[in-house]
Design a protein around this motif. Structure first.
Motif, mmCIF file in Angstrom:
data_model
loop_
_atom_site.group_PDB
_atom_site.id
_atom_site.type_symbol
_atom_site.label_atom_id
_atom_site.label_comp_id
_atom_site.label_asym_id
_atom_site.label_seq_id
_atom_site.Cartn_x
_atom_site.Cartn_y
_atom_site.Cartn_z
ATOM 1 N N PRO A 197 0.792 -1.234 0.000
ATOM 2 C CA PRO A 197 0.000 0.000 0.000
ATOM 3 C C PRO A 197 0.826 1.286 0.000
ATOM 4 O O PRO A 197 0.413 2.282 -0.599
ATOM 5 N N ASP A 198 2.002 1.274 0.639
ATOM 6 C CA ASP A 198 2.835 2.482 0.656
ATOM 7 C C ASP A 198 3.698 2.624 -0.597
ATOM 8 O O ASP A 198 4.397 3.611 -0.771
ATOM 9 N N GLY A 199 3.668 1.630 -1.500
ATOM 10 C CA GLY A 199 4.424 1.690 -2.740
ATOM 11 C C GLY A 199 5.911 1.464 -2.596
ATOM 12 O O GLY A 199 6.663 1.580 -3.557
ATOM 13 N N MET A 200 6.361 1.111 -1.393
ATOM 14 C CA MET A 200 7.795 0.966 -1.139
ATOM 15 C C MET A 200 8.305 -0.447 -1.425
ATOM 16 O O MET A 200 9.499 -0.655 -1.578
ATOM 17 N N THR A 201 7.412 -1.423 -1.490
ATOM 18 C CA THR A 201 7.807 -2.813 -1.717
ATOM 19 C C THR A 201 6.926 -3.391 -2.811
ATOM 20 O O THR A 201 5.722 -3.111 -2.870
#
Length: 178
Positions: A159-163
């Motif tokens: 959801p945070d786009g980091m992974t």
């Protein structure tokens, strides 16, 4: 949330026996194949050179892969088509992404709306990352990298786009599909 209400079909719609499903008899009935179209209306379309198995959307842009495992050498614009869909009745191609992974992206296209990124991977082991932040119609390639022994056939961003979590395909990279 409860059951889905029964669709309202038009007088000329082709309707399934069971809403949203086709029976074996319907699938294998003799005669020409025709699409079921209850409660569907064509608003607009873009006729390009073909499509693979994935479409991704970000803001007023759509991205779709045009190639399968083996790109067609006769294609004028292989890779991933970038469409401006701000006028849904008349979508227009703005560019074609032809970096290494985009030439064989198939089902690997993914967008992170939070990070404004478009990614894809292709055999044998390449990942491409595009930045959509300045203009989704003209993505900017920011990274193209080989990751030996891995290709993400499909996946999702956290959801945070980091992974990014992806499924490895094929299971044996020494024997890729033909």
């Amino acid at each position: 949330a409860g059951p889905v209400p029964k669709a309202t079909c038009g007088p000329h719609d082709r309707v399934e026996t069971v809403q949203g499903q086709t029976t074996l008899a319907e699938r294998f009935r003799p005669g020409p194949a025709r699409a079921y179209n209850c409660n569907l209306e064509l608003i607009g379309q873009f006729e390009g050179e073909g499509a693979s198995a994935d479409v991704e959307i970000y803001n007023q842009c759509a991205y779709y892969s045009t190639a399968g495992l083996k790109p067609n050498p006769e294609m004028k614009n292989p890779g991933v088509a970038v469409l401006d869909v701000s006028d849904s009745a008349d979508p227009k191609a703005t560019t074609y992404l032809s970096s290494r992974a985009m030439l064989g992206a198939q089902e690997s296209l993914e967008v992170s709306a939070v990070r404004k990124l478009l990614i894809a991977s292709a055999l044998p082991d390449v990942f491409d990352v595009y930045d959509l932040s300045s203009d989704c119609k003209k993505p900017l390639l920011v990274n193209s990298q080989s990751v030996p022994g891995l290709i993400a056939h499909d996946g999702e961003f956290a959801p945070d786009g980091m992974t990014f979590y992806g499924g490895k395909w094929p299971s044996d990279p020494k024997n890729p599909p033909a």
